[in-house]
Design a protein around this motif. Structure first.
Motif, PDB file in Angstrom:
ATOM      1  N   ALA A 267       0.824  -1.208   0.000  1.00 52.38           N
ATOM      2  CA  ALA A 267       0.000   0.000   0.000  1.00 52.38           C
ATOM      3  C   ALA A 267       0.857   1.256   0.000  1.00 52.38           C
ATOM      4  CB  ALA A 267      -0.933  -0.006   1.211  1.00 52.38           C
ATOM      5  N   MET A 268       1.917   1.260   0.800  1.00 51.78           N
ATOM      6  CA  MET A 268       2.791   2.425   0.875  1.00 51.78           C
ATOM      7  C   MET A 268       3.587   2.596  -0.413  1.00 51.78           C
ATOM      8  SD  MET A 268       3.664   4.905   2.943  1.00 51.78           S
ATOM      9  CE  MET A 268       4.924   6.196   2.893  1.00 51.78           C
ATOM     10  N   SER A 269       4.141   1.514  -0.914  1.00 53.37           N
ATOM     11  CA  SER A 269       4.996   1.599  -2.100  1.00 53.37           C
ATOM     12  C   SER A 269       4.200   1.924  -3.358  1.00 53.37           C
ATOM     13  CB  SER A 269       5.782   0.293  -2.284  1.00 53.37           C
ATOM     14  OG  SER A 269       4.911  -0.791  -2.525  1.00 53.37           O
ATOM     15  N   GLN A 270       2.908   1.621  -3.356  1.00 52.41           N
ATOM     16  CA  GLN A 270       2.065   1.899  -4.528  1.00 52.41           C
ATOM     17  C   GLN A 270       1.214   3.157  -4.353  1.00 52.41           C
ATOM     18  OE1 GLN A 270       2.585   0.059  -7.336  1.00 52.41           O
ATOM     19  NE2 GLN A 270       4.210  -0.755  -6.006  1.00 52.41           N
ATOM     20  N   LYS A 271       1.571   3.977  -3.341  1.00 57.01           N
ATOM     21  CA  LYS A 271       0.921   5.274  -3.106  1.00 57.01           C
ATOM     22  C   LYS A 271      -0.560   5.150  -2.757  1.00 57.01           C
ATOM     23  CE  LYS A 271       2.362   8.716  -5.671  1.00 57.01           C
ATOM     24  NZ  LYS A 271       2.688   9.571  -6.836  1.00 57.01           N
TER      25      LYS A 271
END
Length: 451
Positions: A267-271
């Motif tokens: 979730a964080m890495s894919q914004k």
């Protein structure tokens, strides 16, 4: 304590490294580690473990002739599998990844091999270079090492700098949890489909239980008092849990009750989220432009606090050798290579310096290439590990050591059952009050064994 939700994978690998070890120390078997030998390694499915599964064949195996059969499992499944195998003396695995919770308990039960002899007879391993918190957490009551750290971690806050800049928000280097809740509300929906924060909601003492317990600690709560009185439904524990559940329900990731480390990493890495509180070891993956849309755009802050000066956890995924193995020499060769300076150099040169399994050696933080790659997170990671205090993680004395866990055998079951109820509260299927009242009864049953 990171986890990976993936199907069970068996990877046959073998391979490399410039560290060739001559291990004939205590615990060694008569089997040589050389040509034609193979070992079975059971490990948690985190990015660092996936990296070693890819690198082993063309390095360690090529140099030693030892084939390594990797079994990779999500954290919850890994814990069940390794506990079953080691506790029953089944002997299916020669090496397994465990951590600071298991080592002192399993050492006391006589299940783990003493690694001292292998370390002492291995030129270039440099035990003195290992960070003291890692050595302490992986040692038995006799002061000897019973597991070798692969990487070490604390916990911290990670945030999207572009989103914060657009909103005119400055994230404090040492934030409070209320500040983070306020920021999460402001950045929720900052971009289409973006939520304010990701927090673990997946049941499991090492999943939701790890992150939640650090929040409980800094809110002034504890699982047990020093004299073993259960505190699961105490005011402080309840206040912390309601804060956590409310925050993730209002501004957290979609499907939060099924989200563990890997889901939040994605979730964080894919914004998909603007912030994430989790393991410091996640930074290497976030800074990898091959898999992360936020590489170079992430800010890092210390674990949020309330009543304590710090609140980060302390963990190491480490290599342990069950006493049941009959391939101790080959197994120890692999373990020492996997925890070596040479392996870190291999990862840096082959995969990128941000992906080095750090947090275990002081020398890592002196490597110019690593310093450059980890400029945004290296210092916070190292200081968080050094500041973590397993003996005094909260505001009151504890009956055992441990920041995000209680170091007794019963906690594995207790923590999992209580977090199942709290996860249900995150999903809206029960209330926090009911979850903690039920948990209190379970904790009281555990406490009776020690009062």
């Amino acid at each position: 304590m990171r986890t990976r939700r993936m199907t069970h994978v068996l990877v046959t690998a073998t391979a490399a490294g410039s560290l060739l070890v001559a291990c004939s120390g205590a615990g060694g078997s008569s089997n040589s580690g050389g040509g034609g030998k193979s070992i079975n390694v059971l490990m948690v499915g985190n990015p660092q473990m996936e990296d070693i599964a890819k690198l082993t064949k063309d390095t360690f195996t090529k140099d030693t002739g030892i084939k390594v059969n990797f079994t990779i499992l999500p954290e919850n499944e890994l814990r069940d599998k390794v506990t079953q195998d080691v506790a029953t003396q089944a002997g299916q695995y020669d090496v397994a990844t465990i951590g600071a919770y298991e080592v002192p308990i399993w050492h006391k039960n006589g299940w783990l091999s003493d690694l001292t002899g292998y370390i002492d007879t291995t030129k270039g391993f440099d035990k003195a270079d290992l960070l003291k918190p890692m050595v302490t957490s992986l040692s038995g009551s006799d002061g000897k090492l019973y597991a070798l750290p692969f990487y070490g971690e604390s916990s911290m806050l990670m945030y999207n700098k572009d989103v914060m800049k657009a909103k005119g928000i400055t994230v404090p280097e040492r934030p409070t949890w209320q500040q983070i809740a306020d920021i999460a509300a402001k950045v929720d929906g900052a971009e289409p489909g973006m939520k304010g924060i990701c927090l673990r909601g997946l049941a499991g003492w090492g999943e939701l239980g790890a992150s939640l317990t650090t929040v409980v600690n800094t809110f002034g709560g504890t699982w047990f008092t020093e004299d073993w009185k259960a505190q699961v439904n105490s005011p402080a524990f309840k206040k912390a849990t309601k804060f956590y559940v409310d925050l993730v329900r209002k501004h957290g990731e979609a499907g939060a009750s099924q989200a563990g480390f890997t889901e939040c990493l994605n979730a964080m890495s894919q914004k998909k989220v603007a912030m994430w509180y989790d393991a410091t070891s996640a930074a290497g993956s976030l800074e990898d432009p091959k898999s992360s849309k936020v590489a170079g755009k992430v800010g890092y802050a210390y674990a949020p606090t309330v009543e304590t000066k710090s609140s980060g956890w302390l963990w190491s995924w480490a290599w342990a050798m069950p006493k049941t193995t009959n391939k101790a020499d080959a197994a120890s060769k692999f373990m020492l290579w996997a925890s070596s300076k040479e392996y870190e150099k291999l990862v840096g040169e082959k995969l990128g310096w941000a992906r080095v399994p750090a947090g275990k050696r002081a020398s890592t933080y002196e490597i110019p290439e690593y310093q450059k790659a980890a400029a945004s997170f290296g210092d916070i990671t190292l200081k968080s590990i050094e500041q973590a205090d397993p003996a005094n993680p909260g505001v009151q004395p504890r009956p055992t050591v441990g920041i995000q866990f209680v170091a007794v055998p019963e906690f594995q079951d207790l923590g999992t059952k209580v977090t199942q109820e709290i996860s249900a509260a995150i999903a809206g299927k029960t209330s926090v009050d009911k979850a903690l009242n039920d948990g209190q009864k379970l904790a009281e049953d555990v406490a009776k064994n020690y009062q």
